[in-house]
Design an enzyme around this catalytic site. Structure first.
Site, PDB file in Angstrom:
ATOM      1  N   GLU A 174       0.840  -1.196   0.000  1.00 21.58           N
ATOM      2  CA  GLU A 174       0.000   0.000   0.000  1.00 21.58           C
ATOM      3  C   GLU A 174       0.881   1.255   0.000  1.00 21.58           C
ATOM      4  O   GLU A 174       0.631   2.209  -0.746  1.00 21.58           O
ATOM      5  CB  GLU A 174      -0.904  -0.026   1.238  1.00 21.58           C
ATOM      6  CG  GLU A 174      -2.103   0.883   1.165  1.00 21.58           C
ATOM      7  CD  GLU A 174      -3.003   0.730   2.385  1.00 21.58           C
ATOM      8  OE1 GLU A 174      -2.728  -0.149   3.240  1.00 21.58           O
ATOM      9  OE2 GLU A 174      -3.976   1.486   2.489  1.00 21.58           O
ATOM     10  N   GLY A 203      -8.784   5.128   6.894  1.00 18.53           N
ATOM     11  CA  GLY A 203      -9.618   5.051   8.087  1.00 18.53           C
ATOM     12  C   GLY A 203      -9.014   4.099   9.113  1.00 18.53           C
ATOM     13  O   GLY A 203      -9.115   4.310  10.319  1.00 18.53           O
TER      14      GLY A 203
HETATM   15  N1  ADP Z   1     -14.955  14.145   2.696  1.00 17.23           N
HETATM   16  C1  ADP Z   1     -14.328  13.485   3.675  1.00 17.23           C
HETATM   17  N2  ADP Z   1     -14.041  14.118   4.838  1.00 17.23           N
HETATM   18  C2  ADP Z   1     -13.393  13.468   5.818  1.00 17.23           C
HETATM   19  N3  ADP Z   1     -12.992  12.204   5.755  1.00 17.23           N
HETATM   20  C3  ADP Z   1     -13.255  11.533   4.618  1.00 17.23           C
HETATM   21  C4  ADP Z   1     -13.930  12.131   3.523  1.00 17.23           C
HETATM   22  N4  ADP Z   1     -14.048  11.205   2.538  1.00 17.23           N
HETATM   23  C5  ADP Z   1     -13.454  10.070   2.992  1.00 17.23           C
HETATM   24  N5  ADP Z   1     -12.995  10.264   4.254  1.00 17.23           N
HETATM   25  C6  ADP Z   1     -12.270   9.325   5.117  1.00 17.23           C
HETATM   26  O1  ADP Z   1     -11.083   8.912   4.481  1.00 17.23           O
HETATM   27  C7  ADP Z   1     -10.714   7.642   5.014  1.00 17.23           C
HETATM   28  C8  ADP Z   1     -10.464   6.709   3.848  1.00 17.23           C
HETATM   29  O2  ADP Z   1      -9.993   5.503   4.342  1.00 17.23           O
HETATM   30  P1  ADP Z   1     -10.093   4.134   3.543  1.00 17.23           P
HETATM   31  O3  ADP Z   1      -9.298   4.274   2.310  1.00 17.23           O
HETATM   32  O4  ADP Z   1     -11.510   3.711   3.408  1.00 17.23           O
HETATM   33  O5  ADP Z   1      -9.416   3.155   4.590  1.00 17.23           O
HETATM   34  P2  ADP Z   1      -8.059   2.319   4.601  1.00 17.23           P
HETATM   35  O6  ADP Z   1      -7.153   2.939   3.589  1.00 17.23           O
HETATM   36  O7  ADP Z   1      -7.530   2.460   5.997  1.00 17.23           O
HETATM   37  O8  ADP Z   1      -8.468   0.924   4.279  1.00 17.23           O
HETATM   38  C9  ADP Z   1     -11.855   7.190   5.933  1.00 17.23           C
HETATM   39  O9  ADP Z   1     -11.541   7.526   7.251  1.00 17.23           O
HETATM   40  C10 ADP Z   1     -13.016   8.056   5.447  1.00 17.23           C
HETATM   41  O10 ADP Z   1     -13.959   8.309   6.462  1.00 17.23           O
HETATM   42 CA    CA Z   2      -7.113   3.869   1.570  1.00 16.33          CA
END
Ligand code: ADP
Ligand code: CA
EC number: 3.6.1.5
Length: 500
Positions: A174, A203
């Protein structure tokens, strides 16, 4: 007419215009063939496509990439054609209803079928990579994670594309592929200025990746690449549970002292939430994660009241405690006993780094001190005022920007040891030349072998020049043929007369 004269008349080469026209055609053909061989490409550009699904902890995105078929080994040629956001939560949320994980992809995959020309479908590779949400599910329940992956696999195989697999990618992948994406899109691999580091905040996990000339003391955090004729030694580390949603759980866990006989009357006065924020929450829903281990199942049955007090200084102090810096087995650590050489060079910070800092209007034009002032002012703003000011922003995001922004600054400063100068060298980015920054593009480039180890030969001419030259030469041939025909048919000079 004597014999010598007759030969002269019948031999058309003796006419200067025919000789000139024929020579013109021959020269044009020779040039065209030579250039075509050196350039080694057909006249018409054809596009190829690839699909990557980013199955993140919070949601899934489907990215479609396109590139000119004959230029796939040149840097910066692949770009994002389309992105589709899958409705609902991430695939790990379907652990108890795995068939829904596959179903959730339908709308975006149908869109992919419409976006990519039909004749290319069968040769378009599809990859699904799942990140930290699925890593956590696998830790919690291996069978559930296998079922979810089987469900998305089954769904993707129903499409006419070339399915290449669905898997949980490692934290190192990643980080490294995010770094490749950023530097590929910025065309840094062939520039003397060097590469830039990549910071990804999700997240559930977060990654830091940069080129380092220092000795790598932990082999797990080091990756070597040879790209376009250059060698790169990368430092990369992924912190599971330090994405912004999971780290909030770690932080809240630290704020609540579990008691043997917990009641529903617990009130959490939280400096990272706004004054006037007052919400009843369930222990189970907040602390249901393998990142949090403090509470027993019976303690989790209770509710608590989450009350904001909006105090940035206290919030910052409390957040620092999620980084364990008391022990380091190497010469240098970031936190939690993880080796990290000193950061160097520029950084591109994307995903939630961008979402949060973009909302707070914090950029790298602000100094670190100014960024903290902006956050201080935001955190003290009453909850009602904020809701009125931003009626369109999801309440969960709005309530958490104070925490997330403070965490980002603390992660950089206290976690990764960024100085005020390193902060100035950090850009919060969403896209580079209209393609989103993230691990997906680098992942596809790697799996399709589109980044060669050695620099490919540069073509003799740029594509535009090549097409123009071919067109001019083709026209020249046509003109020569027409001229030749006109002169060959037209009666001219005494010799012609004599033939008749
Ligand atoms: N407009 C936004 N404002 C704030 N946070 C956001 C917004 N859009 C996405 N996120 C956040 O960005 C993060 C994306 O993480 P994600 O790629 O799903 O997880 P990981 O990479 O840990 O598997 C999450 O915490 C999500 O809530
Ligand atoms: Ca991600």
């Amino acid at each position: 007419m004597d014999e010598q004269q007759e030969m002269k008349v019948k031999n058309p080469w003796h006419r200067p215009h025919i000789f000139l026209a024929t020579t013109g055609i021959a020269v044009a053909i020779i040039i065209m063939v030579s250039i075509a061989v050196v350039q080694n490409k057909p006249l018409h550009q054809k596009y190829k496509y690839g699909i990557v699904l980013d199955a993140g902890s919070s949601h899934t995105s489907v990215y479609i990439y396109e590139w000119p078929a004959e230029k796939e080994n040149n840097t910066g040629m692949v770009r994002q054609k389309h992105a589709c956001s899958v409705k609902g939560k991430g695939i790990s949320s379907y652990s108890k209803t795995p068939e829904k994980a596959g179903e959730s992809l339908k709308e975006c995959m149908d869109e992919a079928k419409k976006t990519i020309p039909k004749h290319r479908h069968h040769e378009t590779p599809v990859y699904l990579g799942a990140t930290a949400g699925m890593r956590l599910l696998k830790m919690e329940n291996d069978v559930d994670s296998i079922n979810v992956l089987a469900s998305v696999e089954k769904s993707l195989q129903t499409y006419p594309f070339s399915y290449q697999g669905a898997r949980i990618i490692t934290g190192q992948e990643e980080g490294a592929f995010g770094w490749i994406t950023v530097n590929y899109l910025s065309e840094n691999f062939r520039k003397a200025t060097g590469t830039e580091g990549a910071l990804d905040l999700g997240g559930a996990s977060t990654q830091i990746t940069f080129v380092s000339g220092q000795k790598m003391e932990s082999p797990d955090d080091s990756i070597d690449f040879r790209l376009y004729g250059n060698d790169y030694r990368l430092y990369t580390h992924s912190f599971l549970c330090y994405g912004k949603d999971q780290v909030l759980k770690l932080y809240l866990e630290q704020q609540i002292q579990p008691k043997p006989n917990m009641t529903d009357n617990i009130i959490l006065e939280d400096p990272c939430f706004h004054p006037g924020y007052n919400v009843a929450k369930n222990f189970q829903s907040v602390f249901d994660s393998p990142c949090v281990k403090k509470f027993t199942n019976s303690q989790k049955e209770h509710n608590f009241r989450h009350r904001g007090i909006g105090n940035w200084t206290k919030c910052n102090e409390a957040i620092k405690k999620v980084f364990n810096t008391s022990h380091c087995r190497y010469s240098r650590c970031s936190f939690n006993d993880v080796f990290q050489p000193p950061v160097q060079g520029k950084f591109g910070a994307f995903s939630a780094y961008f979402f949060v800092m973009n909302f707070l209007k914090v950029t790298n034009y602000h100094s670190l001190v100014e960024a903290k002032k902006i956050l201080d002012a935001y955190c003290t703003t009453p909850w009602d005022t904020l809701k009125q000011k931003h009626p369109d922003v999801k309440e969960k995001y709005l309530a958490e920007y104070c925490f997330s922004g403070t965490y980002i600054i603390s992660l950089l400063e206290d976690g990764y040891k960024f100085t005020a100068d390193d902060w100035k060298n950090t850009k919060f980015i969403k896209t580079i030349k209209d393609s989103e920054a993230g691990w997906t593009l680098g992942y596809m480039l790697n799996l399709t072998n589109m980044i060669p180890a050695e620099a490919p030969d540069t073509p003799l001419l740029p594509h535009g020049g090549y097409v123009s030259l071919m067109t001019v030469l083709s026209l020249l041939i046509i003109v020569c043929i027409i001229l030749g025909c006109i002169f060959f048919r037209r009666p001219s000079g005494p010799a012609h007369k004599e033939i008749i």
